[in-house]
Scaffold this motif. Sequence first.
Motif, PDB file in Angstrom:
ATOM      1  N   VAL A 237     -44.967  68.919  64.563  1.00 13.86           N
ATOM      2  CA  VAL A 237     -43.956  68.118  63.933  1.00 13.86           C
ATOM      3  C   VAL A 237     -43.070  67.067  64.927  1.00 13.86           C
ATOM      4  O   VAL A 237     -42.672  68.174  66.064  1.00 13.86           O
ATOM      5  CB  VAL A 237     -42.927  68.617  63.259  1.00 13.86           C
ATOM      6  CG1 VAL A 237     -41.744  68.060  62.521  1.00 13.86           C
ATOM      7  CG2 VAL A 237     -43.602  69.520  62.141  1.00 13.86           C
ATOM      8  N   ILE A 238     -43.169  66.019  65.181  1.00 20.56           N
ATOM      9  CA  ILE A 238     -42.476  65.233  66.102  1.00 20.56           C
ATOM     10  C   ILE A 238     -41.573  64.291  65.453  1.00 20.56           C
ATOM     11  O   ILE A 238     -41.777  63.413  64.387  1.00 20.56           O
ATOM     12  CB  ILE A 238     -43.738  64.279  67.050  1.00 20.56           C
ATOM     13  CG1 ILE A 238     -44.616  65.095  67.550  1.00 20.56           C
ATOM     14  CG2 ILE A 238     -43.076  63.637  67.909  1.00 20.56           C
ATOM     15  CD1 ILE A 238     -45.879  64.148  68.088  1.00 20.56           C
ATOM     16  N   ASP A 239     -40.200  64.532  65.974  1.00 22.54           N
ATOM     17  CA  ASP A 239     -39.157  63.650  65.245  1.00 22.54           C
ATOM     18  C   ASP A 239     -38.795  62.469  66.466  1.00 22.54           C
ATOM     19  O   ASP A 239     -38.561  63.024  67.524  1.00 22.54           O
ATOM     20  CB  ASP A 239     -38.037  64.616  65.066  1.00 22.54           C
ATOM     21  CG  ASP A 239     -38.379  65.614  63.763  1.00 22.54           C
ATOM     22  OD1 ASP A 239     -39.119  65.067  62.773  1.00 22.54           O
ATOM     23  OD2 ASP A 239     -37.915  66.642  63.735  1.00 22.54           O
ATOM     24  N   ILE A 240     -38.443  61.403  65.915  1.00 18.57           N
ATOM     25  CA  ILE A 240     -38.194  60.271  66.678  1.00 18.57           C
ATOM     26  C   ILE A 240     -36.694  59.915  66.023  1.00 18.57           C
ATOM     27  O   ILE A 240     -36.693  59.469  64.682  1.00 18.57           O
ATOM     28  CB  ILE A 240     -39.125  59.223  66.940  1.00 18.57           C
ATOM     29  CG1 ILE A 240     -40.455  59.668  67.086  1.00 18.57           C
ATOM     30  CG2 ILE A 240     -38.635  57.886  67.791  1.00 18.57           C
ATOM     31  CD1 ILE A 240     -41.324  59.790  66.199  1.00 18.57           C
ATOM     32  N   PRO A 241     -35.704  59.671  66.778  1.00 20.91           N
ATOM     33  CA  PRO A 241     -34.278  59.092  66.171  1.00 20.91           C
ATOM     34  C   PRO A 241     -34.642  57.773  65.505  1.00 20.91           C
ATOM     35  O   PRO A 241     -35.434  56.993  65.806  1.00 20.91           O
ATOM     36  CB  PRO A 241     -33.406  58.785  67.411  1.00 20.91           C
ATOM     37  CG  PRO A 241     -34.141  59.799  68.390  1.00 20.91           C
ATOM     38  CD  PRO A 241     -35.322  59.868  68.113  1.00 20.91           C
ATOM     39  N   GLU A 242     -33.807  57.844  64.133  1.00 14.08           N
ATOM     40  CA  GLU A 242     -34.189  56.569  63.523  1.00 14.08           C
ATOM     41  C   GLU A 242     -33.756  55.435  64.018  1.00 14.08           C
ATOM     42  O   GLU A 242     -34.223  54.351  63.853  1.00 14.08           O
ATOM     43  CB  GLU A 242     -33.290  56.912  61.958  1.00 14.08           C
ATOM     44  CG  GLU A 242     -33.323  55.987  60.959  1.00 14.08           C
ATOM     45  CD  GLU A 242     -32.429  56.103  59.597  1.00 14.08           C
ATOM     46  OE1 GLU A 242     -32.343  55.272  58.880  1.00 14.08           O
ATOM     47  OE2 GLU A 242     -32.127  57.377  59.720  1.00 14.08           O
ATOM     48  N   ARG A 243     -32.543  55.477  64.740  1.00 14.29           N
ATOM     49  CA  ARG A 243     -32.056  54.165  65.229  1.00 14.29           C
ATOM     50  C   ARG A 243     -33.191  53.622  66.547  1.00 14.29           C
ATOM     51  O   ARG A 243     -33.043  52.190  66.666  1.00 14.29           O
ATOM     52  CB  ARG A 243     -30.958  54.256  66.075  1.00 14.29           C
ATOM     53  CG  ARG A 243     -31.262  55.261  67.809  1.00 14.29           C
ATOM     54  CD  ARG A 243     -29.555  55.575  68.346  1.00 14.29           C
ATOM     55  NE  ARG A 243     -30.137  56.493  69.471  1.00 14.29           N
ATOM     56  CZ  ARG A 243     -30.567  57.713  69.533  1.00 14.29           C
ATOM     57  NH1 ARG A 243     -30.280  58.397  68.526  1.00 14.29           N
ATOM     58  NH2 ARG A 243     -30.637  58.224  70.646  1.00 14.29           N
TER      59      ARG A 243
END
Length: 313
Positions: A206-212
């Motif tokens: 799982v790779i999360d990237i900030p929404e901004r």
Amino acid sequence: MVLHHVDEGRAVLRKVAAVLDCSKGGFAVVPPVEGYPTRRVLFSDEQKLLKLVAGEDDLPEMAEDYLINYRFEQERKARPAPTPAPAVDAVAKTVSAALRAPEPFRWRPRLHLAELAPKPAPRRKSKREMPEGYLPAEAVSDSECQFVEAEVSLGHRGVRVTLSPELVTIQTRAVLVEEVGFRDDFSRFVLPRKAVQGWVAGAPLVIDIPERRFPAALRQRFAASPRVAEVTVTEHGVFVAPGSVTQPAAPAAPAEALPEAATKRRRVRRAFSPLRVALAVLTGAGLMTGTMMRAVELPASFETTVLEMAFDN
């Protein structure tokens, strides 16, 4: 910068002002010179200047020509003025002066001069040039390349890229990545290679990237519904290409839509229920020993009811 002799000193700044069409103090000088502003030159700018200089083929000839002209001008200034002729015709005097007067020196300005660096050997171009973004087969024959099925969605931690989503469990590792780049048409984006550090092909991640970090249009697109994505992992990065909307799980088929064979099996099980089998056995025994049943004088309604239940359906 312009080409000049080291003995000219600060006089060369007047030439620079003429080339740039600026007055004194209108341009920066490095190293610092009194009366002129200065600035800090970045190392990257120095490297760009040296690369530009390395591409100049006529720089040595320019320096030789400038040195010859500079020495000639210095010798001319050092010579004593010639004695004028006693009496000559006015026209002849003008022609003679024109022949003796040296041509005024004119410098050729250059905007990229510095120390000389060895000129790299010219690269041989193939007969068929590859378009931008493509490499010939010889350059990628041994390159690392892995393809992974993934899913892109928007959650409370930002945009989430899930590799092998069907294998994800509560123990699946999750990483947070800040760096992200987009193609010019925003059809795909790329993450740094460190995003999959320690990951092996076939395992979930799982790779999360900030929404901004994403444009508003992409955030709205991912928030509407998760999307299937094709992920390509190379030595240069992790390339993500979102595709169509993920398909929801198919609902259970209604009873009337069951196959015909299942309907027949249900009818058979209902026909041979324990109650129906017992009634059928009782009825058969009664038929075989009809005289005994009549002797008991059972009510007519009982015999009729048994037969109807036994042979129903």
